[in-house]
Scaffold this active site. Structure first.
Site, PDB file in Angstrom:
ATOM      1  CB  SER A 137      -4.080 -31.533 -13.660  1.00 28.40           C
ATOM      2  OG  SER A 137      -3.674 -30.194 -13.646  1.00 28.40           O
ATOM      3  CD  GLU A 251       3.380 -31.853  -3.186  1.00 29.63           C
ATOM      4  OE1 GLU A 251       3.220 -33.080  -3.141  1.00 29.63           O
ATOM      5  OE2 GLU A 251       3.743 -31.232  -4.194  1.00 29.63           O
TER       6      GLU A 251
HETATM    7  C1  LIG Z   1       7.817 -23.451 -10.575  1.00 30.76           C
HETATM    8  C2  LIG Z   1       7.198 -24.818 -10.661  1.00 30.76           C
HETATM    9  C3  LIG Z   1       7.692 -25.833  -9.843  1.00 30.76           C
HETATM   10  C4  LIG Z   1       7.164 -27.117  -9.932  1.00 30.76           C
HETATM   11  N1  LIG Z   1       7.729 -28.126  -9.198  1.00 30.76           N
HETATM   12  C5  LIG Z   1       7.358 -29.416  -9.463  1.00 30.76           C
HETATM   13  C6  LIG Z   1       8.068 -30.509  -8.887  1.00 30.76           C
HETATM   14  O1  LIG Z   1       8.990 -30.350  -8.097  1.00 30.76           O
HETATM   15  N2  LIG Z   1       7.687 -31.765  -9.233  1.00 30.76           N
HETATM   16  C7  LIG Z   1       6.661 -32.008 -10.097  1.00 30.76           C
HETATM   17  O2  LIG Z   1       6.375 -33.174 -10.382  1.00 30.76           O
HETATM   18  N3  LIG Z   1       5.958 -30.989 -10.663  1.00 30.76           N
HETATM   19  C8  LIG Z   1       6.292 -29.711 -10.370  1.00 30.76           C
HETATM   20  N4  LIG Z   1       5.606 -28.663 -10.949  1.00 30.76           N
HETATM   21  C9  LIG Z   1       4.508 -28.960 -11.849  1.00 30.76           C
HETATM   22  C10 LIG Z   1       3.136 -28.571 -11.322  1.00 30.76           C
HETATM   23  O3  LIG Z   1       2.756 -29.399 -10.259  1.00 30.76           O
HETATM   24  C11 LIG Z   1       2.167 -28.601 -12.513  1.00 30.76           C
HETATM   25  O4  LIG Z   1       2.503 -27.492 -13.339  1.00 30.76           O
HETATM   26  C12 LIG Z   1       0.711 -28.533 -12.097  1.00 30.76           C
HETATM   27  O5  LIG Z   1       0.332 -29.730 -11.454  1.00 30.76           O
HETATM   28  C13 LIG Z   1      -0.227 -28.311 -13.289  1.00 30.76           C
HETATM   29  O6  LIG Z   1       0.040 -29.194 -14.326  1.00 30.76           O
HETATM   30  P1  LIG Z   1       0.221 -28.617 -15.822  1.00 30.76           P
HETATM   31  O7  LIG Z   1       1.242 -27.543 -15.728  1.00 30.76           O
HETATM   32  O8  LIG Z   1       0.514 -29.756 -16.721  1.00 30.76           O
HETATM   33  O9  LIG Z   1      -1.156 -27.961 -16.178  1.00 30.76           O
HETATM   34  P2  LIG Z   1      -2.440 -28.728 -16.784  1.00 30.76           P
HETATM   35  O10 LIG Z   1      -2.663 -29.959 -15.990  1.00 30.76           O
HETATM   36  O11 LIG Z   1      -2.250 -28.854 -18.249  1.00 30.76           O
HETATM   37  O12 LIG Z   1      -3.591 -27.704 -16.467  1.00 30.76           O
HETATM   38  C14 LIG Z   1      -4.033 -26.689 -17.409  1.00 30.76           C
HETATM   39  C15 LIG Z   1      -5.291 -26.017 -16.866  1.00 30.76           C
HETATM   40  O13 LIG Z   1      -6.332 -26.999 -16.735  1.00 30.76           O
HETATM   41  C16 LIG Z   1      -6.903 -26.846 -15.453  1.00 30.76           C
HETATM   42  N5  LIG Z   1      -7.463 -28.113 -14.952  1.00 30.76           N
HETATM   43  C17 LIG Z   1      -6.822 -29.307 -14.830  1.00 30.76           C
HETATM   44  N6  LIG Z   1      -7.634 -30.213 -14.264  1.00 30.76           N
HETATM   45  C18 LIG Z   1      -8.826 -29.586 -14.018  1.00 30.76           C
HETATM   46  C19 LIG Z   1     -10.057 -29.965 -13.430  1.00 30.76           C
HETATM   47  N7  LIG Z   1     -10.235 -31.205 -12.974  1.00 30.76           N
HETATM   48  N8  LIG Z   1     -11.060 -29.044 -13.356  1.00 30.76           N
HETATM   49  C20 LIG Z   1     -10.883 -27.802 -13.827  1.00 30.76           C
HETATM   50  N9  LIG Z   1      -9.725 -27.368 -14.381  1.00 30.76           N
HETATM   51  C21 LIG Z   1      -8.712 -28.254 -14.469  1.00 30.76           C
HETATM   52  C22 LIG Z   1      -5.776 -26.411 -14.569  1.00 30.76           C
HETATM   53  O14 LIG Z   1      -6.247 -25.847 -13.358  1.00 30.76           O
HETATM   54  C23 LIG Z   1      -5.088 -25.410 -15.461  1.00 30.76           C
HETATM   55  O15 LIG Z   1      -5.738 -24.179 -15.352  1.00 30.76           O
HETATM   56  C24 LIG Z   1       6.090 -27.368 -10.826  1.00 30.76           C
HETATM   57  C25 LIG Z   1       5.568 -26.334 -11.605  1.00 30.76           C
HETATM   58  C26 LIG Z   1       6.124 -25.081 -11.543  1.00 30.76           C
HETATM   59  C27 LIG Z   1       5.570 -24.025 -12.452  1.00 30.76           C
END
Ligand SMILES: Cc1cc2nc3c(=O)[nH]c(=O)nc-3n(C[C@H](O)[C@H](O)[C@H](O)COP(=O)(O)OP(=O)(O)OC[C@H]3O[C@@H](n4cnc5c(N)ncnc54)[C@H](O)[C@@H]3O)c2cc1C
Length: 386
Positions: A137, A251
């Protein structure tokens, strides 16, 4: 039934023809192969070429670059049909709706001519690599970086959760390319990966659902890429974060379209199943509870369709705001998950069996609330407009 004979406000005869064509393509090339795709953790590579031959790739990219020259609503038709077919194996959206449009919007003329025709034909498959093991994120915290060496950048870092990670040979990498702090140091670097030294694909990730989708880690070790491959050329250096922010609404809308298509698929399949399944001398549909649950699910799907169509029409006029796209993404994916969950219950134990599409939809839908910006982040973005 209330979902029949629905016509989107923007629909023309051309959209209706495209819908038929897409439906046939998916029914022939994807649905019968879904099990094999899931076993292989990827679609057949030539699916891309076949889609290109049928004019389904880059449909909303100008014709001069090999695209279909249509507007976003045509893209929406294809995405909706993918959802309606309950397909979550083909990374069409990343390739056609997302990466191609980064290149259209920010690429130099030379970059557009070089990459877009190959993406349109399926000769190249695209991925976008933003997420890293330490940051999702919080995109500004990316660590992948490029160090200048003459006209080249030497890239080091890694990415995770990358859709099309097995098949992609054109990867847009979010990386730090200069010494500026925060967002101003970030660029989008377009990398042709065939035979590229220092580029490595990690393991295929073992996911809860979407098993036919090739989601992987990517590693870059002293990977040499011409600095001219920064999207937009040297002028694009440090512009990556702003470019991402401008394209994210499209997107997010794409995720919303697939979400509603799949919600409709769940409702339609569950109506068919409950009319067939016999117990206590009548069908599951004969229970008042079944009728009420499905009436609610069908109504919510219809409401979601109309919201979606408003957003698609606004986007085609260039008016869809970041907040509206965020609202569409979070709300429709919540609706999708809720509908699939309630429908699954009506399948009894069969709903828990992966051989049934409703079980695969249940498993695959969950990530819709997570990727493309989590639904919490979406609400945060909506609230920024208050
Ligand atoms: C199947 C799959 C396909 C994907 N495809 C791609 C791809 O093609 N390219 C790519 O770059 N990425 C891809 N992703 C990554 C995806 O975009 C990220 O998993 C997502 O953006 C969340 O990031 P994170 O997993 O690091 O979670 P984190 O950022 O660590 O989030 C953890 C928790 O914190 C919460 N949180 C974060 N910020 C806030 C806020 N401001 N307020 C309240 N809560 C918050 C989140 O909602 C979540 O509940 C993919 C993920 C999956 C699972």
């Amino acid at each position: 039934m209330i979902l029949d004979n629905y016509t989107p406000i923007w629909e023309t005869e051309e959209h209706a023809d495209l819908r038929e064509m897409t439906r046939d393509f998916i029914a022939t090339e994807i649905t019968p192969n879904a099990e094999r795709f899931a076993e292989n953790h990827q679609v057949d590579r030539d699916l891309w070429n076949k889609a290109g031959d049928n004019g389904l790739l880059l449909i909303s990219v100008p014709e001069e670059y090999g695209g279909g020259g249509a507007d976003f609503s045509h893209e929406a038709v294809i995405l909706y049909e993918q959802g309606l077919a309950a397909d979550d194996s083909w990374g069409y959206s990343i390739h056609s709706t997302i990466v191609a449009h980064y290149i259209v919007a920010y690429g130099t003329e030379e970059q557009k001519q070089r990459w877009l025709p190959k993406l349109a034909s399926g000769e190249m498959v695209a991925a976008i690599a933003m997420t890293e093991p330490t940051t999702g994120s919080d995109l500004q915290a990316v660590r992948t970086h490029g160090t200048r060496d003459g006209d080249d950048l030497i890239i080091n870092g890694s990415k995770t959760f990358i859709t099309n990670g097995t098949q992609a040979n054109l990867v847009v990498i979010v990386a730090r390319t200069n010494e500026q702090p925060g967002a101003r140091g970030i660029s989008l670097l377009v990398v042709e990966t065939d035979g590229l030294e220092g580029f490595e694909r990690g393991r295929v990730l073992d996911k809860l659902g979407q098993h036919g989708q090739d989601t992987r880690e990517l590693f870059f070790t002293n990977m040499r890429v011409p600095a001219a491959n920064i999207l937009g050329g040297e002028a694009g250096d440090g512009r990556g974060f702003a470019q991402l922010m401008q394209q994210l609404p499209q997107e997010r809308l794409a995720v919303a379209i697939v979400a509603v298509g799949m919600a409709e698929a769940a409702v339609r399949q569950t109506i068919a199943y409950t009319k067939e399944r016999q117990l206590f001398g009548h069908t599951v549909m004969d229970f008042q509870n079944t009728k009420f649950v499905l009436a609610e699910c069908a109504t919510e799907t219809l409401a979601a369709k109309t919201f979606l169509d408003y957003c698609i029409a606004e986007h085609d006029k260039g008016r869809l705001t970041n907040e509206q796209a965020s609202a569409a993404k979070y709300w429709t994916t919540d609706v999708q998950n809720s509908i699939i969950d309630r429908c699954l219950q009506l399948w009894g134990g069969y709903g828990f069996m992966m051989e049934y599409p409703i079980a695969r939809m249940y498993a695959g839908a969950r990530v819709q609330q997570i990727y493309a910006g989590t639904n919490e982040v979406m609400k945060d973005l909506i609230a920024r407009g208050f």
